[in-house]
Motif scaffolding. Structure first.
Motif, PDB file in Angstrom:
ATOM      1  N   LEU A 142       0.835  -1.196   0.000  1.00 44.37           N
ATOM      2  CA  LEU A 142       0.000   0.000   0.000  1.00 44.37           C
ATOM      3  C   LEU A 142       0.871   1.248   0.000  1.00 44.37           C
ATOM      4  O   LEU A 142       1.867   1.306   0.711  1.00 44.37           O
ATOM      5  N   PRO A 143       0.467   2.258  -0.726  1.00 47.78           N
ATOM      6  CA  PRO A 143       1.220   3.514  -0.689  1.00 47.78           C
ATOM      7  C   PRO A 143       1.083   4.160   0.689  1.00 47.78           C
ATOM      8  O   PRO A 143       0.024   4.119   1.316  1.00 47.78           O
ATOM      9  N   ILE A 148      -2.353   4.977   3.339  1.00 42.75           N
ATOM     10  CA  ILE A 148      -2.471   4.555   4.734  1.00 42.75           C
ATOM     11  C   ILE A 148      -2.685   5.766   5.629  1.00 42.75           C
ATOM     12  O   ILE A 148      -3.560   5.764   6.501  1.00 42.75           O
ATOM     13  N   LEU A 149      -1.920   6.821   5.418  1.00 40.94           N
ATOM     14  CA  LEU A 149      -2.043   8.043   6.217  1.00 40.94           C
ATOM     15  C   LEU A 149      -3.424   8.664   6.046  1.00 40.94           C
ATOM     16  O   LEU A 149      -4.060   9.080   7.026  1.00 40.94           O
ATOM     17  N   LEU A 150      -3.923   8.712   4.828  1.00 42.54           N
ATOM     18  CA  LEU A 150      -5.250   9.276   4.555  1.00 42.54           C
ATOM     19  C   LEU A 150      -6.341   8.472   5.267  1.00 42.54           C
ATOM     20  O   LEU A 150      -7.266   9.049   5.851  1.00 42.54           O
ATOM     21  N   CYS A 151      -6.244   7.166   5.243  1.00 41.67           N
ATOM     22  CA  CYS A 151      -7.234   6.316   5.927  1.00 41.67           C
ATOM     23  C   CYS A 151      -7.194   6.529   7.437  1.00 41.67           C
ATOM     24  O   CYS A 151      -8.241   6.604   8.095  1.00 41.67           O
ATOM     25  N   LEU A 152      -5.999   6.645   7.999  1.00 40.67           N
ATOM     26  CA  LEU A 152      -5.883   6.888   9.443  1.00 40.67           C
ATOM     27  C   LEU A 152      -6.472   8.241   9.827  1.00 40.67           C
ATOM     28  O   LEU A 152      -7.156   8.366  10.853  1.00 40.67           O
TER      29      LEU A 152
END
Length: 166
Positions: free
Chosen positions: A129-130, A134-138
Protein backbone atom coordinates in the motif's frame (compact mmCIF):
# COMPACT_ATOMS: atom_id res chain seq x y z
CA UNK A 1 26.39 -40.53 -20.73
CA UNK A 2 22.99 -42.19 -21.01
CA UNK A 3 19.97 -39.95 -21.47
CA UNK A 4 17.17 -40.17 -18.94
CA UNK A 5 14.78 -40.28 -21.88
CA UNK A 6 16.25 -43.57 -23.04
CA UNK A 7 15.93 -45.08 -19.58
CA UNK A 8 12.81 -45.31 -17.46
CA UNK A 9 13.80 -42.29 -15.37
CA UNK A 10 11.71 -39.81 -17.35
CA UNK A 11 8.77 -38.42 -15.41
CA UNK A 12 5.88 -36.74 -17.15
CA UNK A 13 5.38 -33.07 -16.39
CA UNK A 14 2.73 -32.43 -13.75
CA UNK A 15 0.81 -29.21 -14.36
CA UNK A 16 -1.52 -29.82 -11.40
CA UNK A 17 0.73 -27.86 -9.08
CA UNK A 18 1.31 -24.19 -8.20
CA UNK A 19 2.48 -21.89 -10.96
CA UNK A 20 1.35 -19.09 -13.24
CA UNK A 21 -1.50 -18.56 -15.64
CA UNK A 22 -0.60 -15.96 -18.25
CA UNK A 23 -2.37 -13.92 -20.89
CA UNK A 24 -0.12 -13.12 -23.86
CA UNK A 25 -0.98 -11.04 -26.89
CA UNK A 26 0.34 -11.27 -30.44
CA UNK A 27 1.11 -7.59 -31.10
CA UNK A 28 0.22 -6.20 -34.46
CA UNK A 29 -2.48 -8.76 -35.14
CA UNK A 30 -5.43 -6.88 -36.57
CA UNK A 31 -8.20 -9.38 -37.01
CA UNK A 32 -10.83 -7.29 -38.68
CA UNK A 33 -14.36 -8.54 -38.57
CA UNK A 34 -16.90 -6.02 -39.82
CA UNK A 35 -16.91 -3.31 -37.15
CA UNK A 36 -14.76 -5.23 -34.68
CA UNK A 37 -11.06 -5.06 -33.78
CA UNK A 38 -9.80 -8.35 -32.39
CA UNK A 39 -6.82 -9.03 -30.19
CA UNK A 40 -5.20 -12.44 -30.63
CA UNK A 41 -4.27 -13.73 -27.18
CA UNK A 42 -2.99 -16.92 -25.63
CA UNK A 43 -4.12 -18.22 -22.25
CA UNK A 44 -1.51 -20.63 -20.98
CA UNK A 45 0.34 -21.93 -17.96
CA UNK A 46 3.97 -21.85 -16.95
CA UNK A 47 6.22 -22.07 -13.95
CA UNK A 48 8.24 -19.20 -15.45
CA UNK A 49 6.18 -16.91 -17.73
CA UNK A 50 9.18 -14.74 -18.69
CA UNK A 51 11.12 -17.77 -19.90
CA UNK A 52 8.00 -18.92 -21.78
CA UNK A 53 7.85 -15.54 -23.51
CA UNK A 54 11.51 -15.82 -24.52
CA UNK A 55 10.79 -19.28 -25.99
CA UNK A 56 7.92 -17.80 -27.99
CA UNK A 57 10.17 -15.13 -29.44
CA UNK A 58 12.70 -17.73 -30.56
CA UNK A 59 10.20 -20.31 -31.91
CA UNK A 60 7.11 -18.50 -33.17
CA UNK A 61 6.15 -16.71 -36.39
CA UNK A 62 7.52 -13.21 -36.99
CA UNK A 63 5.29 -11.24 -34.67
CA UNK A 64 5.97 -9.79 -31.26
CA UNK A 65 4.30 -11.38 -28.29
CA UNK A 66 3.92 -9.61 -24.97
CA UNK A 67 2.65 -10.68 -21.57
CA UNK A 68 -0.49 -8.79 -20.58
CA UNK A 69 -1.02 -10.37 -17.18
CA UNK A 70 0.06 -13.26 -14.98
CA UNK A 71 -1.47 -14.69 -11.81
CA UNK A 72 -0.15 -17.25 -9.38
CA UNK A 73 -2.49 -20.23 -8.82
CA UNK A 74 -2.46 -23.48 -6.82
CA UNK A 75 -3.38 -25.79 -9.74
CA UNK A 76 -2.23 -24.47 -13.12
CA UNK A 77 -3.90 -27.16 -15.24
CA UNK A 78 -7.28 -26.84 -13.50
CA UNK A 79 -7.43 -23.05 -13.82
CA UNK A 80 -6.22 -23.09 -17.43
CA UNK A 81 -8.90 -25.68 -18.34
CA UNK A 82 -11.60 -23.55 -16.68
CA UNK A 83 -10.51 -20.42 -18.55
CA UNK A 84 -10.29 -22.24 -21.90
CA UNK A 85 -13.79 -23.61 -21.35
CA UNK A 86 -15.15 -20.20 -20.31
CA UNK A 87 -13.87 -18.52 -23.49
CA UNK A 88 -14.30 -21.47 -25.86
CA UNK A 89 -16.50 -19.41 -28.21
CA UNK A 90 -13.56 -17.04 -28.80
CA UNK A 91 -11.10 -19.82 -29.62
CA UNK A 92 -9.21 -19.40 -32.90
CA UNK A 93 -10.54 -21.99 -35.31
CA UNK A 94 -8.21 -23.86 -37.63
CA UNK A 95 -5.11 -23.99 -35.43
CA UNK A 96 -4.29 -27.68 -35.46
CA UNK A 97 -1.42 -27.42 -32.99
CA UNK A 98 -2.96 -25.24 -30.32
CA UNK A 99 -6.33 -24.52 -28.78
CA UNK A 100 -4.85 -21.92 -26.44
CA UNK A 101 -5.23 -18.99 -28.83
CA UNK A 102 -8.30 -16.75 -28.69
CA UNK A 103 -9.60 -13.70 -30.54
CA UNK A 104 -11.04 -11.16 -28.11
CA UNK A 105 -12.84 -7.96 -29.01
CA UNK A 106 -12.38 -4.79 -26.91
CA UNK A 107 -15.46 -5.57 -24.82
CA UNK A 108 -14.24 -9.07 -23.98
CA UNK A 109 -10.74 -8.05 -22.87
CA UNK A 110 -11.83 -6.70 -19.45
CA UNK A 111 -13.87 -9.87 -18.89
CA UNK A 112 -10.85 -12.04 -19.72
CA UNK A 113 -8.58 -10.04 -17.41
CA UNK A 114 -11.15 -10.26 -14.59
CA UNK A 115 -11.65 -14.00 -15.11
CA UNK A 116 -7.91 -14.54 -14.83
CA UNK A 117 -7.42 -12.14 -11.91
CA UNK A 118 -10.07 -13.80 -9.75
CA UNK A 119 -7.93 -16.95 -9.64
CA UNK A 120 -4.93 -15.10 -8.21
CA UNK A 121 -3.83 -16.39 -4.81
CA UNK A 122 -1.52 -13.46 -4.20
CA UNK A 123 -1.05 -12.85 -0.50
CA UNK A 124 -1.61 -9.21 0.38
CA UNK A 125 0.97 -7.33 2.42
CA UNK A 126 0.65 -3.86 3.87
CA UNK A 127 4.00 -2.91 2.37
CA UNK A 128 2.26 -2.87 -1.04
CA UNK A 129 0.00 0.00 0.00
CA UNK A 130 1.22 3.51 -0.69
CA UNK A 131 2.18 5.40 2.46
CA UNK A 132 -0.11 8.33 1.56
CA UNK A 133 -3.13 6.01 1.30
CA UNK A 134 -2.47 4.55 4.73
CA UNK A 135 -2.04 8.04 6.22
CA UNK A 136 -5.25 9.28 4.55
CA UNK A 137 -7.23 6.32 5.93
CA UNK A 138 -5.88 6.89 9.44
CA UNK A 139 -6.81 10.57 9.27
CA UNK A 140 -10.30 9.62 8.06
CA UNK A 141 -10.76 7.21 10.99
CA UNK A 142 -9.52 9.86 13.42
CA UNK A 143 -12.02 12.37 11.99
CA UNK A 144 -14.89 9.91 12.33
CA UNK A 145 -13.84 9.28 15.96
CA UNK A 146 -13.75 13.00 16.77
CA UNK A 147 -17.19 13.59 15.21
CA UNK A 148 -18.68 10.60 17.02
CA UNK A 149 -17.19 11.79 20.29
CA UNK A 150 -18.70 15.26 19.92
CA UNK A 151 -22.12 13.88 19.08
CA UNK A 152 -22.18 11.77 22.23
CA UNK A 153 -21.03 14.59 24.58
CA UNK A 154 -23.56 17.30 23.62
CA UNK A 155 -25.56 18.79 26.53
CA UNK A 156 -29.08 17.47 27.05
CA UNK A 157 -31.81 19.95 26.04
CA UNK A 158 -35.00 20.45 28.11
CA UNK A 159 -37.01 18.68 25.39
CA UNK A 160 -34.71 15.61 25.57
CA UNK A 161 -35.13 15.55 29.39
CA UNK A 162 -38.92 15.59 29.01
CA UNK A 163 -38.75 12.69 26.57
CA UNK A 164 -36.50 10.70 28.96
CA UNK A 165 -38.98 11.11 31.82
CA UNK A 166 -41.91 9.75 29.77
Amino acid sequence: MESRYLTNEYQARNDHEPGYIYLMEAEGYHGLIPGCYLRRCKIGLSRNPQLRLENFHSNQPPCNIKILTTVYVQDMAEVETQLHQQFKKCQVKGLAKSREWFDFNPLQMPMVRYAIAKHDIHIFTFSELPFKLILLCLLGLLSVGVIAGRLTTQPVTPLQEKLKVN
